[in-house]
Write a protein that holds these residues in place. Structure first.
Motif, PDB file in Angstrom:
ATOM      1  N   TYR A 285       0.788  -1.127   0.026  1.00 51.28           N
ATOM      2  CA  TYR A 285      -0.109  -0.107   0.111  1.00 51.28           C
ATOM      3  C   TYR A 285       0.765   1.233  -0.037  1.00 51.28           C
ATOM      4  CZ  TYR A 285      -3.474   3.322   1.716  1.00 51.28           C
ATOM      5  OH  TYR A 285      -4.055   4.632   1.865  1.00 51.28           O
ATOM      6  N   ASP A 288       2.765   1.654  -3.435  1.00 54.59           N
ATOM      7  CA  ASP A 288       2.025   1.595  -4.739  1.00 54.59           C
ATOM      8  C   ASP A 288       0.932   2.616  -4.620  1.00 54.59           C
ATOM      9  OD1 ASP A 288       3.467  -0.108  -5.392  1.00 54.59           O
ATOM     10  OD2 ASP A 288       2.142  -1.803  -5.954  1.00 54.59           O
ATOM     11  N   ARG A 289       0.302   3.077  -3.313  1.00 55.91           N
ATOM     12  CA  ARG A 289      -0.583   4.046  -3.280  1.00 55.91           C
ATOM     13  C   ARG A 289      -0.674   5.229  -2.779  1.00 55.91           C
ATOM     14  NH1 ARG A 289      -2.329   1.892  -6.836  1.00 55.91           N
ATOM     15  NH2 ARG A 289      -3.576  -0.003  -7.060  1.00 55.91           N
ATOM     16  N   THR A 290       0.730   5.507  -2.213  1.00 56.22           N
ATOM     17  CA  THR A 290       0.692   6.651  -1.393  1.00 56.22           C
ATOM     18  C   THR A 290       1.933   7.459  -2.211  1.00 56.22           C
ATOM     19  OG1 THR A 290       2.655   5.992   0.011  1.00 56.22           O
ATOM     20  CG2 THR A 290       0.652   5.518   0.921  1.00 56.22           C
ATOM     21  N   ARG A 291       1.789   8.797  -1.888  1.00 56.47           N
ATOM     22  CA  ARG A 291       2.622   9.898  -2.578  1.00 56.47           C
ATOM     23  C   ARG A 291       4.060   9.605  -2.166  1.00 56.47           C
ATOM     24  NH1 ARG A 291       0.522  15.850  -1.907  1.00 56.47           N
ATOM     25  NH2 ARG A 291      -0.915  15.576  -3.468  1.00 56.47           N
ATOM     26  N   ARG A 294       5.314   6.855  -4.187  1.00 59.13           N
ATOM     27  CA  ARG A 294       5.422   7.361  -5.904  1.00 59.13           C
ATOM     28  C   ARG A 294       6.782   8.280  -5.746  1.00 59.13           C
ATOM     29  NH1 ARG A 294       1.638   7.754  -9.434  1.00 59.13           N
ATOM     30  NH2 ARG A 294       1.595   5.620  -8.628  1.00 59.13           N
ATOM     31  N   HIS A 295       7.147   9.039  -4.848  1.00 55.22           N
ATOM     32  CA  HIS A 295       8.211   9.718  -4.750  1.00 55.22           C
ATOM     33  C   HIS A 295       9.302   8.865  -4.568  1.00 55.22           C
ATOM     34  CE1 HIS A 295       5.717  13.555  -3.706  1.00 55.22           C
ATOM     35  NE2 HIS A 295       5.525  12.994  -4.941  1.00 55.22           N
ATOM     36  N   TYR A 297       9.985   5.855  -6.020  1.00 56.16           N
ATOM     37  CA  TYR A 297      10.367   5.468  -7.142  1.00 56.16           C
ATOM     38  C   TYR A 297      11.091   6.484  -8.075  1.00 56.16           C
ATOM     39  CZ  TYR A 297       8.055   0.948  -6.441  1.00 56.16           C
ATOM     40  OH  TYR A 297       7.567  -0.333  -6.205  1.00 56.16           O
ATOM     41  N   ALA A 298      10.461   7.565  -7.766  1.00 61.06           N
ATOM     42  CA  ALA A 298      10.804   8.651  -8.733  1.00 61.06           C
ATOM     43  C   ALA A 298      12.438   9.210  -8.269  1.00 61.06           C
ATOM     44  CB  ALA A 298       9.866  10.141  -8.557  1.00 61.06           C
ATOM     45  N   GLY A 300      14.532   7.118  -7.180  1.00 64.05           N
ATOM     46  CA  GLY A 300      15.329   6.244  -7.644  1.00 64.05           C
ATOM     47  C   GLY A 300      15.472   6.202  -9.150  1.00 64.05           C
ATOM     48  N   ALA A 306      13.166  14.381 -10.038  1.00 57.05           N
ATOM     49  CA  ALA A 306      12.193  14.531  -8.783  1.00 57.05           C
ATOM     50  C   ALA A 306      12.473  15.746  -7.967  1.00 57.05           C
ATOM     51  CB  ALA A 306      12.672  13.453  -8.039  1.00 57.05           C
ATOM     52  N   ALA A 309      10.464  18.456  -9.674  1.00 57.87           N
ATOM     53  CA  ALA A 309       9.108  18.325  -9.539  1.00 57.87           C
ATOM     54  C   ALA A 309       8.591  18.599  -8.091  1.00 57.87           C
ATOM     55  CB  ALA A 309       8.682  16.674  -9.916  1.00 57.87           C
ATOM     56  N   ILE A 311       9.926  17.557  -5.340  1.00 49.35           N
ATOM     57  CA  ILE A 311       9.972  16.317  -4.138  1.00 49.35           C
ATOM     58  C   ILE A 311      10.996  16.675  -3.350  1.00 49.35           C
ATOM     59  CG2 ILE A 311      10.356  13.958  -4.031  1.00 49.35           C
ATOM     60  CD1 ILE A 311       9.193  13.570  -6.545  1.00 49.35           C
TER      61      ILE A 311
ATOM     62  N   CYS B  92      11.022  10.553 -15.596  1.00 47.73           N
ATOM     63  CA  CYS B  92      11.611   9.416 -14.605  1.00 47.73           C
ATOM     64  C   CYS B  92      11.407   8.175 -15.521  1.00 47.73           C
ATOM     65  CB  CYS B  92      11.041   9.218 -13.435  1.00 47.73           C
ATOM     66  SG  CYS B  92      11.500  10.452 -12.188  1.00 47.73           S
ATOM     67  N   ASN B  94      11.567   5.305 -15.194  1.00 52.17           N
ATOM     68  CA  ASN B  94      10.999   3.942 -14.526  1.00 52.17           C
ATOM     69  C   ASN B  94       9.455   4.254 -14.183  1.00 52.17           C
ATOM     70  OD1 ASN B  94      11.846   5.727 -12.622  1.00 52.17           O
ATOM     71  ND2 ASN B  94      11.734   4.278 -10.984  1.00 52.17           N
ATOM     72  N   LEU B  95       9.033   5.414 -14.299  1.00 51.31           N
ATOM     73  CA  LEU B  95       7.827   5.713 -14.193  1.00 51.31           C
ATOM     74  C   LEU B  95       6.859   5.869 -15.533  1.00 51.31           C
ATOM     75  CD1 LEU B  95       7.539   8.589 -11.356  1.00 51.31           C
ATOM     76  CD2 LEU B  95       7.738   6.055 -11.031  1.00 51.31           C
ATOM     77  N   LEU B 103       3.981  13.824 -11.524  1.00 47.33           N
ATOM     78  CA  LEU B 103       5.115  13.822 -10.413  1.00 47.33           C
ATOM     79  C   LEU B 103       5.162  15.218  -9.540  1.00 47.33           C
ATOM     80  CD1 LEU B 103       7.184  11.901  -9.478  1.00 47.33           C
ATOM     81  CD2 LEU B 103       8.942  13.011 -10.873  1.00 47.33           C
ATOM     82  N   GLY B 104       5.474  15.045  -8.259  1.00 49.10           N
ATOM     83  CA  GLY B 104       5.180  16.082  -7.230  1.00 49.10           C
ATOM     84  C   GLY B 104       3.987  16.951  -7.141  1.00 49.10           C
ATOM     85  N   ARG B 112      -5.690   9.528   1.990  1.00 50.25           N
ATOM     86  CA  ARG B 112      -4.412   9.733   1.223  1.00 50.25           C
ATOM     87  C   ARG B 112      -3.953   8.794   0.200  1.00 50.25           C
ATOM     88  NH1 ARG B 112      -2.556  14.125   3.027  1.00 50.25           N
ATOM     89  NH2 ARG B 112      -0.351  13.662   2.510  1.00 50.25           N
ATOM     90  N   LEU B 114      -3.411   7.713  -3.684  1.00 52.74           N
ATOM     91  CA  LEU B 114      -3.250   8.242  -4.899  1.00 52.74           C
ATOM     92  C   LEU B 114      -4.482   7.942  -5.687  1.00 52.74           C
ATOM     93  CD1 LEU B 114       0.418   7.152  -5.735  1.00 52.74           C
ATOM     94  CD2 LEU B 114      -0.284   9.402  -5.087  1.00 52.74           C
TER      95      LEU B 114
END
Lengths: 428, 256
Positions: A285, A288-291, A294-295, A297-298, A300, A306, A309, A311, B92, B94-95, B103-104, B112, B114
């Motif tokens: 969760y 895959d499902r939270t900000r 996602r950040h 992965y970004a 990395g 990132a 953006a 982050i 990115c 990989n995304l 992004l961002g 909360r 996505l």
């Protein structure tokens, strides 16, 4: 594939209608209208060819291990040994899940072995029956907080001071080993008498509750899938073929049922098995499902992108090391629970290597940006399987290390080769 | 012509002893594609970084929609509706396409989580409104896209946030013929949609195809602002290299 725009754009629809030529053979291909199980299968094969092996190597690995060790010792696939295996793999899986966050950033945490030792020792010391012992809950929480704090310190040194993570955590490897020795002092071995902590890895769920827990998790997964499908359909977005979603749920239900049935025919499902399921669900969760996920992965994938953006890269990095430290401490508690004691070797030996190897064998890349929480669980099955099997064959520690080293090397080789394959297929 | 969307007057920027920009005047109107040209070191990159807020200006004035503004950071320019697509695109690999576009600035739903459904729908709509039809699936990783498609994603990402001014830094530099065409068409559509576009390019052929006006920078100064309709590539080359025209526009060209 040509890039010239067709003369008449299709309003409201970005995608074309030729799913078979979608280069990304994974789920991307499925978000096409009219995708079927057959297109999915074609896409998967295409992805394998271009080096995106997914969980294919691990499936072969698990089957090979099962066949080989069962042939050498018929106890390997017995129900009793299966329950052992769950308890044996759990520390590697738990510590490995924490490392996934660090690996996703393309960094490494070499301190997790002895951080797990620190966690286990703190928990054991707080439970010492010397008249002033604390409750199990207090001991566990303090141990977890200590692991988190260690992770934060290392994360700050890496993110804010700019020391390479390899060096920070290498210093940690030595430093936290020292802390373990200092905490244990002259005691040598601290045995744990608290029934709750000892029960984590040694006690089992009643047969009925094991069924409820495992199939409840499957139902939860099915429910989440159903809600996603409904919400996408409502928004007019293409969905995965229903047959594929049903197939995934059925496979998961079957695997869950098999695990519970086998475990119940022996002592039952250990509590730690339940903990593993919960941690995989929560961890997935988060990624895959939270900000935050996602950040992660970004960062990395492309730190500069990132940062531009907006982050907060430093924050993500510190958080990843904090999670790694906390999960390491949890793994240390589980390990202490299994042995019902901690000693001066706590967190040492092959724990570090196995915990990092687990997610890598499971398909998480050492190069950052690619990986899943469940990879730690799958890889831990392989590692614990080998450890357990070689134990049954009564081989020496030397042979064990050589074999496990070779397996780790093979996993990293697969990672590197598939990365090259993706690059040559334009999908790096 | 109406009031410019963005106007720079007498903008000066120095790095130590180096005068990167000296009293540069620059203006771009809504619905117009303004090309920014100049030799290497003329100050093109410094100028867009000043507009984007990466380099605060030392002197001069910036007005946006008629109001004087101070841009001291990237957040300020984003708030005004200025988006920059840098040459390296900042995607990115990989995304996937949707994840990159948001992004961002991810949208969240209850707990909360996505909100993937909303993000995917909006991303598809944005790409469709720009007539980007070559991207087959918005759920494929950006690594699987061609150079032109990546550029399209980066531009769509910039446009999605109700931006009023989009700055494109060498969008066609690394692209082949077909992909360059794809991106130039996209640039034209941005202007047609009423956005102000600043296009930095070394390729005069591309500029003459999509730009309405050209600002020429030379050694940190704005030496000319010409309308594409009233000039030739040769004149622009002369402005870039010499800073002035050796003849009166309209007269027969003298090839040296």
């Amino acid at each position: 594939m040509t890039d010239i725009a067709p003369p008449t754009p299709v309003p409201g629809q970005v995608t074309g209608s030729e799913p078979a030529v979608v280069p990304a053979g994974t789920d991307a291909a499925l978000h096409e209208d009219g995708a079927t199980l057959a297109t999915y299968a074609r896409g998967r094969v295409q992805a394998w060819r271009s080096g995106d092996l997914g969980s294919l190597p691990i499936l072969f690995g698990i089957i090979a291990i099962a066949v080989y060790f069962q042939a050498r010792n018929s106890n390997f696939l017995s129900a009793g040994n299966f329950v052992n295996l769950i308890a044996q793999m759990s520390p590697y899986a738990v510590i490995g899940m924490g490392v996934v966050f660090v690996l996703l950033l393309g960094e490494i945490d070499l301190s997790i072995g002895y951080v797990s030792g620190v966690g286990g020792v703190i928990c054991a010391l707080l439970l010492l029956p010397d008249g002033s012992q604390h409750s199990a809950a207090f001991a566990i929480v303090v141990a977890l907080l200590a692991g988190t704090a260690i992770g934060v310190i290392q994360g700050v040194l890496f993110a804010k001071v700019g020391i390479p993570s390899f060096v920070v955590t290498l210093a940690g490897l030595l430093g936290w080993n020292g802390v373990v020795l200092l905490l244990i002092g002259s005691r040598g071995t601290v045995s744990i008498q608290d029934p709750f902590v000892n029960g984590i890895a040694n006690d089992n769920l009643s047969h009925g509750w094991a069924w409820i827990a495992v199939e409840g998790a499957v139902l939860l997964y099915a429910g989440i899938q159903y809600l996603a499908v409904r919400s996408r359909a409502k928004a007019g977005l293409p969905n995965l073929p229903v047959s594929l979603i049903l197939l995934r749920i059925l496979v998961l239900a079957a695997v869950g049922a098999a695990v519970v049935a086998v475990a119940n025919s022996s002592r039952g499902l250990p509590y730690v098995g339940l903990l593993l399921i919960a941690l995989v669900l929560i961890g997935t969760y988060v990624t895959d499902r939270t900000r935050f996920g996602r950040h992660t992965y970004a960062v990395g994938g492309n730190v500069e992108a990132a940062r531009r953006a907006g982050i907060r890269v430093d924050g993500i990095r510190i958080a990843a090391f904090a999670i790694s430290g906390m999960m390491a401490a949890l793994g240390g508690i589980i390990l202490a629970s299994r042995l019902s004691s901690v000693d001066t070797n706590a967190g040492g030996g092959s724990i570090l290597l196995y915990a990092i190897a687990a997610p890598v064998i499971g398909g998480t890349s050492l190069f950052g940006g690619r990986g899943t929480i469940r990879s730690a669980l799958l890889g831990a099955v392989v590692i614990a399987g080998i450890e357990n099997g070689l134990g049954l064959l009564n081989v020496t520690a030397g042979t064990k290390f050589v074999v496990t080293g070779l397996v780790l090397l093979a996993a990293v080789a697969v990672d590197s080769l598939s990365r090259k394959g993706r690059a040559s297929a334009g999908r790096a | 012509m109406s009031e410019p969307l963005l106007q720079l007057t007498g903008v000066t920027k120095t790095f130590g002893a180096v005068n990167a920009l000296t009293e540069v005047d620059f203006a771009v109107h809504a619905g117009e594609v303004m090309a920014l040209v100049g030799d290497n070191g003329a100050g093109k990159s410094t100028l867009i970084k000043c507009i984007a807020g990466i380099h605060p200006i030392d002197a001069g004035q910036i007005t946006f929609e008629g109001r004087p503004v101070s841009i001291s950071g990237p957040k300020d320019s984003a708030k005004l509706g200025i988006e920059v697509v840098y040459q390296d695109l900042a995607l990115c690999d990989n995304l996937d396409v949707v994840q990159n576009m948001y992004l961002g600035r991810e949208k969240l739903s209850s707990f909360r989580r996505l909100d993937e459904t909303t993000m995917e729908r909006t991303a598809r709509e944005t790409l469709a409104s720009l007539a980007v039809t070559t991207i087959r699936s918005v759920r494929q990783p950006v690594a699987a896209l061609s150079g032109g498609q990546r550029q399209s994603v980066a531009v769509a990402k910039a446009v999605m946030w109700n931006s009023k001014l989009v700055i494109l830094d060498e969008p066609t530099a690394a692209l082949g013929v077909a992909q360059t065409r794809q991106v130039l068409d996209l640039v034209k559509r941005l202007g047609d949609k009423g956005l102000a576009v600043v296009l930095i390019s070394h390729n005069l052929h591309d500029i003459f195809e999509v730009a309405d006006r050209i600002t020429v920078l030379r050694l940190g100064r704005s030496v000319a602002e010409v309308t594409v309709k009233d000039t030739t590539q040769q004149e622009v080359v002369q402005l870039i290299t010499a800073g002035t025209l050796s003849h009166v526009p309209g007269q027969a060209e003298v090839v040296a």
